[in-house]
Write a protein that holds these residues in place. Structure first.
Motif, short mmCIF file in Angstrom:
data_model
loop_
_atom_site.label_atom_id
_atom_site.label_comp_id
_atom_site.label_asym_id
_atom_site.label_seq_id
_atom_site.Cartn_x
_atom_site.Cartn_y
_atom_site.Cartn_z
N GLN A 45 0.81 -1.20 -0.01
CA GLN A 45 -0.08 0.07 0.02
C GLN A 45 0.87 1.42 0.19
O GLN A 45 0.49 2.33 -0.65
CB GLN A 45 -0.85 -0.04 1.14
CG GLN A 45 -1.72 1.12 1.39
CD GLN A 45 -2.89 1.00 2.46
OE1 GLN A 45 -3.67 0.20 2.41
NE2 GLN A 45 -2.36 1.66 3.82
N ALA A 46 2.04 1.18 0.55
CA ALA A 46 2.80 2.38 0.78
C ALA A 46 3.90 2.30 -0.28
O ALA A 46 4.48 3.35 -0.60
CB ALA A 46 3.72 2.21 2.05
N GLY A 47 3.95 1.49 -1.25
CA GLY A 47 4.81 1.62 -2.46
C GLY A 47 6.13 0.99 -1.98
O GLY A 47 7.27 1.22 -2.82
N THR A 333 13.68 15.75 18.85
CA THR A 333 12.54 16.42 18.26
C THR A 333 11.63 15.83 17.09
O THR A 333 12.44 14.86 16.43
CB THR A 333 13.05 17.88 17.61
OG1 THR A 333 14.27 17.41 16.60
CG2 THR A 333 13.45 18.59 18.96
N ARG A 334 10.35 15.91 16.94
CA ARG A 334 9.85 15.17 15.71
C ARG A 334 9.89 15.76 14.25
O ARG A 334 10.37 17.18 14.55
CB ARG A 334 8.56 14.83 16.02
CG ARG A 334 7.45 16.13 16.08
CD ARG A 334 6.22 15.67 16.37
NE ARG A 334 5.13 16.70 16.30
CZ ARG A 334 3.86 16.71 16.18
NH1 ARG A 334 3.30 15.61 15.89
NH2 ARG A 334 3.12 17.89 16.41
N LYS A 335 9.73 15.38 13.37
CA LYS A 335 9.60 16.01 12.16
C LYS A 335 8.19 16.49 11.86
O LYS A 335 7.04 15.99 12.50
CB LYS A 335 10.02 15.15 10.84
CG LYS A 335 11.36 14.70 10.71
CD LYS A 335 11.77 13.98 9.69
CE LYS A 335 13.23 13.51 9.66
NZ LYS A 335 13.66 12.87 8.18
N ARG A 336 8.15 17.76 11.03
CA ARG A 336 6.63 18.50 11.00
C ARG A 336 6.67 19.15 9.75
O ARG A 336 7.70 19.32 9.06
CB ARG A 336 6.80 19.43 12.10
CG ARG A 336 7.75 20.43 11.91
CD ARG A 336 7.95 21.03 13.17
NE ARG A 336 9.08 22.38 13.36
CZ ARG A 336 10.30 22.22 13.61
NH1 ARG A 336 11.04 21.13 13.96
NH2 ARG A 336 11.02 23.48 13.36
N LYS A 337 5.52 19.51 9.41
CA LYS A 337 5.04 20.35 8.23
C LYS A 337 5.57 19.87 7.15
O LYS A 337 6.43 20.51 6.15
CB LYS A 337 5.84 21.50 8.38
CG LYS A 337 4.69 22.42 9.63
CD LYS A 337 5.35 24.05 9.68
CE LYS A 337 4.56 24.66 10.79
NZ LYS A 337 2.98 24.60 10.61
N GLY A 338 5.52 18.45 6.71
CA GLY A 338 6.17 18.01 5.34
C GLY A 338 7.60 17.30 5.44
O GLY A 338 8.18 16.94 4.40
N VAL A 388 4.23 8.35 4.82
CA VAL A 388 5.09 7.23 3.99
C VAL A 388 4.31 6.85 2.61
O VAL A 388 5.12 6.62 1.85
CB VAL A 388 5.23 6.06 5.08
CG1 VAL A 388 5.71 4.98 4.35
CG2 VAL A 388 6.00 6.48 6.36
N CYS A 389 3.17 6.64 2.83
CA CYS A 389 2.45 6.39 1.44
C CYS A 389 2.70 7.52 0.40
O CYS A 389 3.05 7.03 -0.68
CB CYS A 389 1.16 5.95 1.92
SG CYS A 389 0.66 4.46 2.79
N GLU A 390 2.38 8.71 0.86
CA GLU A 390 2.74 9.69 -0.01
C GLU A 390 4.19 9.75 -0.84
O GLU A 390 4.43 9.94 -1.94
CB GLU A 390 2.49 11.05 0.61
CG GLU A 390 2.56 12.27 -0.40
CD GLU A 390 2.00 13.59 0.27
OE1 GLU A 390 2.12 14.54 -0.09
OE2 GLU A 390 1.79 13.56 1.62
#
Length: 705
Positions: A45-47, A333-338, A388-390
């Protein structure tokens, strides 16, 4: 480099075997088998089209010394193959089973205090242990015999992050191996004594059986710097030898599939001399984890620039990075905004043809259970998995468009990196303990971006003669041959920029004499037309003393200033130390930045440390566009954009080229006059005029020409 292995890229299970590889570390042995089918459903599904398998699975493959269990591995490889997912199969030696340590405790490495490094983590083994090597190579051969002809296994993943836990080993096996290494290198004990300068502190040796490794010598003791540098080289070589032994054991049985191992290159770590390692893999791979804060994307570009050089411009492999936060930093820290998508495409923009993560499914237990993954603890219905799918769809789009196999177009400037100089800056015997060669490389790299252009990063020992300009930031170690290469380069029309702590010592950690920088018995000084007498070291530790000095052009230095004389009438002094603080240290009016015409070229000396903003000012005002390799100097034709806020890279093949545009900061950037097909847009809007775009924060635009 002369003996470098032929570039071979692993195939996918797609038609023609092509496409950008996408996936990550897969650890099915952490889960019951009833989850495996769900994993594969989500992968499709995610490629996902490739996974790295069995990296930490030795104990599951060989649960007892004389019992082998391949059934579970057979089943998961079969399921992955039927789903069209290729396997990068590990040698599984990164962690050894506990029964091996219990039976043979002599395989454990030792710390510098003589204590065994106990089992329970990764790489709790000595690479010089013949017992461990025998068991490890037996495992390699078993894997090759069983899976060498399996069509799902398309590449071999040797070890994992060699040196993570056993970079420095002080056991007796290491001592004996170090003595043999020294004898091979020097031939005679007299040559070794001379190289290490053992007449200092009465350390002369009568034979190689007296050679020691730098174990603990007491608090605040200073190690012989030549000995310590050679021990760094030895540690690199012993692990490289172990990797080659594993690779060759498999290659004897299965020679037709490519081999790699994952490097650890980011500007917070680069523990091996990967310029040597890169010649021993069929394709170069890296584990990169982002640096938190405002330098996030610049640091990624910088690390990738070195990876592209290690790959000699060929595509390279992101073996690990993170979908979001990790769990092993002081600040996770996490990732954000793409940023999950943006970081991945940024790696592609810098030459990567494979984007993989640690790991596929977030662990429910163990040391890395809070490390982000492609499938988080919250499962499929999450923003992270949707990203992840994107990303999988984006990479397929880029692969279908023909990005795979194209190569990053180089810039006109090379910042030279030396693993040995990075090791040397850690010595306790230098004028300052605050030097960091790799961080200075990063600062220069960022400064070029801030000046509106892009530099490459090239290992000192590689061929950089085709560049217009080379920069040497804190390259402490320069051999006579290094200096001769620089001299020929400048005499023939090149530009060299020499940093403040460059060329102070030779390859044996001997100080070059006659004045600073003395490299090449004065050849480097002659190129620069200057001669340094002393170093001026600043620091807040000296209460009441100035902790910064200003330059006549408005720049500021805070750590290290060279007190130099200008020896050549033709030298242009571009800046001097100036002001009350400079006068306090007898530096007022002394040259700080100089330029000297030499042969057909130019030699600059930046005689003090500067921050990124001041380095960018020097690049902008001190170097002309040709000297800084500025591809954006004239934008009278072609795309129009701000080269300071927008990173542009080009990947090109024989018949097609791709332009990647990414904002460096938090603000939207605009581009117009773009010609070509927009094959991929992420957080990017088309403008009202043809060829115009607005790229939002963390966005990407890819144009095909």
């Amino acid at each position: 480099m002369a003996n470098r292995r032929t570039f071979r890229w692993p195939s996918l299970l797609t038609e023609g075997g092509r496409g950008i590889a996408f996936g990550g570390d897969y650890n099915p042995d952490q889960w019951s088998e009833d989850i495996w089918d769900e994993d594969i459903r989500l992968m499709k599904q995610a490629g996902v089209n490739t996974v790295a398998l069995a990296i930490f699975s030795w104990d599951r493959i060989q649960p007892e010394e004389h019992r082998w269990e391949f059934g579970w591995l057979d089943r998961i490889i079969d399921k992955l193959g039927k789903a069209g997912i290729a396997v990068d199969l590990a040698s599984a030696t990164a962690t050894a089973p506990l029964w091996l340590y219990e039976t043979h405790s002599e395989v454990l490495p030792h710390d510098k205090f003589g204590h065994p490094i106990n089992a329970g983590s990764r790489q709790s083994w000595s690479p010089t242990s013949p017992v461990f090597k025998e068991y490890a190579l037996t495992l390699c051969r078993k894997l090759a015999e069983r899976y060498g002809d399996n069509p799902t296994v398309t590449a071999w993943h040797m070890g994992n992050e060699y040196g993570w836990n056993n970079r420095y080993d002080y056991c007796d096996n290491a001592l004996h191996a170090f003595r043999a290494w020294c004898e091979r290198k020097y031939g005679t004990i007299g040559a070794l004594n001379q190289a290490w300068g053992t007449t200092f502190w009465g350390q002369e040796m009568n034979g190689f059986d007296e050679v020691l490794i730098p174990r603990f010598m007491g608090a605040d003791s200073m190690v012989n710097p030549g000995q310590k540098l050679d021990f760094e080289r030895f540690g690199n070589d012993m692990l490289l030898d172990f990797y080659k032994a594993e690779r060759d054991a498999i290659a004897e049985i299965c020679p037709d599939k490519p081999f790699t191992t994952n490097f650890m290159v980011s500007t917070d770590q680069c523990c091996m001399d990967y310029a040597d390692w890169a010649g021993e893999v069929d394709f170069v791979s890296n584990d990169h984890y982002f640096h938190e804060g405002e330098s996030h994307i610049d640091e990624l570009f910088c690390s990738d620039a070195l990876m592209d050089a290690l790959a000699l411009g060929k595509p390279w492999y992101v073996m690990e990075h993170s979908t979001s936060a990790v769990q092993w930093k002081d600040l996770n820290t996490r990732k954000r905004k793409g940023e999950t998508v943006r970081d991945s495409i940024a790696h592609v923009a810098m030459g990567a043809d494979a984007i993989n993560f640690f790991q596929w499914r977030a662990s429910a237990f163990g040391a890395e259970s809070f490390h982000s993954a492609m499938v988080p603890h919250a499962g499929e219905d999450t923003r992270l998995y949707r990203q992840v799918c994107e990303l999988g769809a984006a990479l397929k789009t880029l692969g279908d468009a023909g990005v795979q196999g194209t190569e990053l177009v180089p810039s006109g400037t090379a910042i030279l990196f030396s693993a040995e100089s990075e090791w040397a800056t850690r010595s306790e015997t230098l004028p300052s303990k605050k030097l960091n060669h790799w961080h200075d490389v990063r600062d220069w790299y960022r400064a070029f971006l801030d000046a509106g252009t892009r530099a490459d990063i090239v290992p000192l020992k590689y061929d950089w003669s085709g560049y217009r300009t080379v920069v040497l930031p804190t390259v402490l170690i320069l051999s006579g041959e290094d200096v001769n290469r620089l001299e020929r380069f400048v005499r023939g029309g090149g530009t060299v920029v020499v940093g403040y702590a460059t060329g102070l010592i030779d390859e044996n950690f001997h100080t070059w004499l006659g004045g600073y920088p003395g490299a090449g018995d004065g050849v480097l000084r002659g190129m620069l037309g200057i001669r340094g007498e002393e170093f001026n070291i600043l620091g807040a530790e000296a209460a009441g003393e100035p902790c910064e000095i200003h330059l006549s052009n408005g720049m500021t230095t805070r750590l290290w200033q060279n007190d130099i004389n200008v020896d050549d009438d033709g030298v242009d002094v571009l800046a001097t130390y100036a002001g009350e603080e400079a006068d306090e240290w007898d530096l007022d009016g002394t040259a700080a930045i100089t330029r000297n015409a030499y042969g057909e070229g130019s030699a600059y000396f930046v005689g003090c440390d500067l921050d990124v903003a001041d380095l960018a000012m020097f690049i902008t005002t001190g170097l002309n566009p040709a000297e800084r390799g500025d591809r954006n100097a004239s934008q009278e034709s072609g795309p129009h954009y701000d080269p300071i806020t927008t990173l542009h890279t080009e990947r090109a093949g024989a018949e097609v080229a791709f332009d990647f545009y990414l904002p460096r900061g938090k603000h939207e950037v605009k581009i117009d006059g773009v010609e070509g097909e927009p094959v991929y847009r992420f957080r990017c809007d088309e403008g009202t005029e043809p060829g115009s775009y607005a790229i939002h924060r963390n966005g990407v635009l890819v144009i095909k020409r």
